[in-house]
Structures are given as C-alpha cells and as structure tokens.
Design a protein around this motif. Structure first.
Motif, PDB file in Angstrom:
ATOM      1  N   MET A 172       0.671  -1.373  -0.241  1.00  0.00           N
ATOM      2  CA  MET A 172       0.093  -0.023   0.020  1.00  0.00           C
ATOM      3  C   MET A 172       1.158   1.359  -0.169  1.00  0.00           C
ATOM      4  N   GLU A 202      -1.851   5.522   1.641  1.00  0.00           N
ATOM      5  CA  GLU A 202      -3.132   4.692   2.073  1.00  0.00           C
ATOM      6  C   GLU A 202      -2.926   4.317   3.145  1.00  0.00           C
ATOM      7  N   GLU A 258     -14.599   8.870   2.840  1.00  0.00           N
ATOM      8  CA  GLU A 258     -12.910   9.454   1.724  1.00  0.00           C
ATOM      9  C   GLU A 258     -12.322  10.711   0.805  1.00  0.00           C
ATOM     10  N   THR A 312      -8.803  11.787   2.189  1.00  0.00           N
ATOM     11  CA  THR A 312      -7.517  11.564   2.368  1.00  0.00           C
ATOM     12  C   THR A 312      -7.465  12.834   2.288  1.00  0.00           C
ATOM     13  N   ASN A 315     -12.837  -0.622  -2.932  1.00  0.00           N
ATOM     14  CA  ASN A 315     -11.938   1.052  -3.045  1.00  0.00           C
ATOM     15  C   ASN A 315     -12.638   1.998  -2.092  1.00  0.00           C
ATOM     16  N   ARG A 366      -9.614  -1.001   2.562  1.00  0.00           N
ATOM     17  CA  ARG A 366      -8.926  -0.643   2.614  1.00  0.00           C
ATOM     18  C   ARG A 366      -7.903  -0.660   4.354  1.00  0.00           C
TER      19      ARG A 366
END
Lengths: 254, 355
Positions: free
Chosen positions: A93, A97, A125, A129, B218, B223
């Motif tokens: 990863m 990530e 998400e 991020t 995803n 994850r």
C-alpha cells in the motif's frame, strides 16, 4: 490529573518477571521516556498498555477509565496510538493509503456504505484523503505519498508510521524505539519531529535506547531494570542518579 | 464506483452482449446454457476472491454455502404442502393467505402447493448468513493451514448432510425444481425459449455482484481488509476490529455463493450432492488462484473460461484432475496468477494495475 496511570502492573513469561509491579503516570502534554538496558521490560510494558499483551494483574487507567482488559482496537479507539520498534507498515500500500488506515477510528463507513458507494461514504473518503495528505505534509514526506511503502528508506518509513499513528488524532502517542536503526542525522530529524508533534498538544510516551535523544526531548524519565522501576524523575536528576549510572556504566567495584 | 472501474465493467457488458450475438449468428445458441451456468459459478468465485485475495483468508468450504443456498430453496419449492393445507395447518394457511405459496399441478394433474421461490430464496439466504456466522466466529480465529482444514471440514459436513438426508434427496439430489419468476413474464428456468433472457439475467447478477465488490474494495472497509492482509497486529493497533472485518467478509462471500446456488438450482431445475462436494470447493480456490488472488477481473475471466470448458466437457473424465493440476502449477510457477505472468507484461506494459 494524569492522562495515563499505571498501577502495580505485572506480567511474567514463565518464571521471568518481565514487568514487575511497575507504577507511574504520564501528565498531559508532556514527553515521558521509558529507558533501561536490553531485557528491562520496556517493550513488554508498551504491549501491555496498547493491549497487545494481557496483564497478569495491576491496572492501567487512561483518562481515569480502565483500559486493562480492552483489545488493541478498542484502546486505539479511545485515543491511544502506537508505533512499532520494527516498523509495521502495510506492505503493497502507498504511504498515503497507510496513513489513511490510521484514520480508521475517526471514520465510520461500513460494509453497506462501501458496497453501495453511498454519497456519505464518498464524502468521508475525500476528507480522509485530505487529512492524510496534511499529515504527510506535517511530517515532510508528502513527495512520497503515492509510493509503495516497501520502497521507502527506513527513516521515511518511520515517518510514515508516525503519520499513520497521528491520523487517529490520539491523545496519547506510544513510540517504541523511534530511533532504532537510524543514524545520528536521522535520529536528530526524528527528535525534531517528536517535539513538533508534542507542540500539537499530543502527549508522548516513548521507549528508547538512544540516551542523547531521550535526554534532549523528555520532560520526565522512567528507568526500568529487570522489570522493576528503579527511578522516575526529571532528566537532570536521572543523569545524577547513582543507581542509573551503575546500570548503564557498570559497578565501580565489579 | 471510481471512474477507473467503469471501463472494465463496460468491457464486460460489451463482451456479454457480443457473445450472445455471436451465438445467434453462428447458430450456436446452445452454448448459452453453459454460459449461464458459468455466470452463476462466477458469482461464487468473485465472492471467494474477496475473502482470499483481499482479506487474506481461505475457505475450502464454499461449495457448502452454494449447496446451502441451492438445497434450501430446492427443498422449499419442491415440497408439496397440499395435504397440510387441507388438514388446516395454520402456518400453511397463513402463508397461503399472504401469497407466499404457489399453486400448480403436477404431470398427473394433481394439485401442488409449494413455497414461493422469493420466500424460499430469502429463507435460504438467511440460513446461509446464520450458518456463516456460526462457522465463521470460531473458525476465523485460525490462520493458514488450520483455517484451510477447518473450512474443509465444514465443506465435508455439508456434503455428508445432503448425501444422507431424505428431504435433500440423498444421492439423487432434488429434481423438478420449479422456475423462479422474478417479475411476471421473466423467470429463471431451463426452458429453451427462455435461454437468452436467462443468459442476461445471470450476467446481470454477476455485473451487480462485481460492482458491489469493487465498490467495497475501494472503500474504507476494503482498505482495512488490505491492511489486515498486510499486517494484522498493526491493523488491530490502528483501531480495526480485525476479527469482525474477517467475519463479515466471510459472511458476504458465503451469501454470494448461496445466491449462485439458489439461481443455478432454479435454472437447472435441480441440484445434486456433487455441488456440495469438496472438489467443487477446490475448483473455486484454484480459479481464484489462477486469476491472481487479489484480482477480481482475473478471477472472473479465468472462472468464465475454465468453468465453460469444464461444463462443455472439454476436460472429459479428468475434470477434477485438471483443476487439481492447475492449483499445483499455479502455486509453483505463477503465484501471482496467470494474468500477471512476466510474459504478458511485455505486451501490456501499462496495464499492470488491473483491479
């Protein structure tokens, strides 16, 4: 009031008392170090606090609630985050990530939200991020965001592990030998990062071999030897403590 | 669904339509029967791919879940409730009044009353979820070989149960399972004139299944699954409830297998004990391995090709031997799967990031 309070903690492996009746506390917004020779029980102590090992008896209070019998993921959820002596990143990863995983406890999209790709989960998400990128920025490893962590240098991997631990917005950060395997330049770099993190209002408990690092950055130091606490004091006092000197430099009469 | 994932899905849908058109113009309509069956088996395979490739667990008992789905719905839709109805059984009366039962006639014109396939399917899925939880909670505490053996044991138990139970038809299995009317006029059954629509139903379900799984992979959960796969204790220290995530993934993939079992049973009009057999479970594992473990599209592609060849009888009596051999060869020479072999990467240099 102490953020972390350890009372009469015990843990044995067979006949060996790895942690023997240890008590101390960590005050909020300070850096406290645990030092001691090899086999002193430092890492065992860490594993007890983070829930990776169960304690034989004694108790651990975090924010005045007992975390003694909780599982590691529950302890992480309460606001204790850790790094590992032999860096445990998620291989395959990217750095980004890896840090995003650290954000797990601060987000909540579950299986249904994931499978159906609900708008709420997409928004989440996006914020995960952004948040993770900020942390990479803080730890000065943003250029490596999209590189597989297995391809990073050791010092960079350590920084990714820091960022990952910070992503959960912990109240207490446990650093297990943050300078292990680093050269003096990298160690100085890590010391700088640790004080930078502390200034963000995060309490730090670290285990370390490297004396210069510990003396430079710690507010208080606990010394362990063969599982027992032999001192708990300010760095200047620890440097003068005859028992500590004897452990580290040997006995004059020996 | 990220933009990156649209393209392979569009390609897949194009291929599905393309294949149907080819069979139409070449007069090889009969291939659609095996392709429909293949599509349902692919559903098991992509579900297993989630468990093996992404969560890093193994299940050698997935044929068991397929069988639980198939057998439950077959048993419920073939048991004749007419006499119970006449005797005034209150549960049967109640179900009948709620439209949960279907009346028809058998070959001799005698009345038949059976459970609506929708209800049967829902009950079958609920049973699968319950069993998957029951098996998963203790078994997923194990790792590696031990987990493989425990799931293998589960598969054997299910196989022996269907083989020894009268209502499951023992060695004969259950036949004359009625069609599954999804909406009026659209039914999952093996009639020749329903071939094309059934092919599209099966492929449609696969498309929905793979979209759900790709979304999951995803997402935050996906994850976390990859983190568990990479370093379980570190994942735990990051606040991931690793045992719960592994369990839910296992249950989801069990449901995929059960759904495949339900639909294929209605399509074939029956189910036999070989569907619950160990060799079926090994076949699913072999296909996920040859597809490249953490590679949904690889698993799907290899699943379609190999299952189709197998169903067309291309491997003859060596069917099971072929899949055993595939598993050995892949583990030895291409543990990354057939589609990731270095030789292909020369041709598709930029295509390495297959999802």
């Amino acid at each position: 009031m102490a953020l972390l309070e350890i009372n009469n903690l015990n843990r044995s492996f067979g006949g060996l008392k790895a942690v023997n009746n240890v008590s101390f506390s960590v005050q909020p917004d300070t850096i406290k170090a645990v030092i001691g020779p090899n086999g002193a029980g430092k890492t065992t102590l860490f594993n007890l606090i983070s829930g990776n090992l169960p304690a034989d008896n004694g108790n651990i209070l975090f924010n005045s609630t007992s975390i003694t019998d909780l599982k590691p993921y529950q302890i992480a959820g309460l606001g204790i985050s850790r790094t590992f002596q032999n860096i445990k990143l998620f291989p395959g990863m990217t750095a980004l990530e890896n840090v995003m995983i650290g954000r797990h406890v601060k987000s909540k999209a579950g299986f249904w939200a994931g499978m159906l790709n609900l708008p709420a989960s997409r928004r989440e998400e996006k914020s995960i991020t952004e948040n993770s990128l900020e942390l990479l920025e803080l730890l000065e490893i943003a250029p490596f965001a999209h590189i597989d962590v297995s391809n990073l240098a050791f010092g960079q991997q350590r920084a990714v592990e820091f960022a990952r631990a910070l992503a959960s917005e912990p109240k207490l950060l446990l650093l297990d030998e943050p300078a292990a395997g680093l050269n003096i330049y990298e160690t100085a770099e890590i010391a700088r990062l640790i004080t930078k993190i502390q200034k963000k209002g995060i309490t730090i408990l670290l285990v370390e071999h490297d004396m210069s690092l510990v003396m430079d950055i710690s507010d208080e130091i606990v010394v362990l030897c063969f599982g027992e606490k032999i001192a708990d004091d300010l760095p200047a006092e620890i440097q003068q403590n005859p028992e500590v000197i004897q452990i580290y430099l040997g006995d004059d009469n020996a | 669904m990220t933009r990156r994932n649209y393209i392979p899905i569009m390609l897949f849908i194009t291929a599905v339509i393309g294949i149907q058109l080819i069979t139409k113009f070449t007069g090889t309509n009969y291939y659609l029967t095996q392709l429909t069956m293949t599509a349902y088996y692919s559903l098991v395979i992509i579900g297993l791919c989630l468990v093996m490739g992404y969560a890093g667990q193994i299940s050698l008992g997935h044929a068991g879940f397929f069988a639980i789905g198939g057998y439950t719905s077959a048993a419920l839709t073939t048991c004749n409730l007419t006499s119970l109805f006449k005797n005034g059984n209150s549960l049967v009366k109640f179900l009948s009044s709620q439209g949960m039962l279907i009346k028809s006639q058998d070959l001799y014109g005698d009345p038949v009353l059976y459970v609506n396939p929708w209800l049967a399917a829902i009950l079958a899925i609920m049973l699968t979820v319950a069993i998957a939880f029951l098996i998963g909670i203790p078994v997923l505490k194990l790792k590696g070989h031990y987990l493989a053996m425990a799931t293998l044991g589960f598969g054997i138990i299910i196989f022996r149960i269907v083989l020894a139970t009268e209502i499951f038809g023992e060695a004969d299995g259950i036949s004359e399972v009625p069609g599954f009317t999804l909406i009026p006029g659209v039914s999952v059954n093996g009639n020749f004139d329903n071939r094309i629509i059934n092919y599209y139903i099966a492929c449609g379900i696969v498309v929905i299944g793979i979209i759900l799984l790709l979304n999951l992979i995803n997402s935050r959960v996906g994850r976390a699954l990859r983190a568990i796969h990479g370093a379980e204790d570190a994942a735990n220290a990051m606040g991931i409830n690793t045992s719960r995530y592994k369990l839910y993934t296992f249950v989801i993939s069990a449901v995929f297998a059960a759904v495949a079992g339900i639909f294929l049973t209605h399509y074939n009009g029956g189910i036999g004990p070989s569907e619950a057999g160990i060799m079926k479970s090994i076949r699913y594992v072999a296909i996920v391995a040859i597809g490249g473990m953490a590679n949904m599209w690889g698993a799907l592609t290899m699943g379609v090709i190999l299952n189709f060849m197998s169903l067309r009888g291309m491997f003859g009596s060596y069917d099971d031997a072929v899949f055993g051999a595939i598993l050995i060869i892949i583990m030895l020479f291409a543990p990354e799967g057939l589609l990731r072999l270095a030789i292909w990467q020369k041709f598709f240099k930029k295509n390495d990031s297959a999802q």
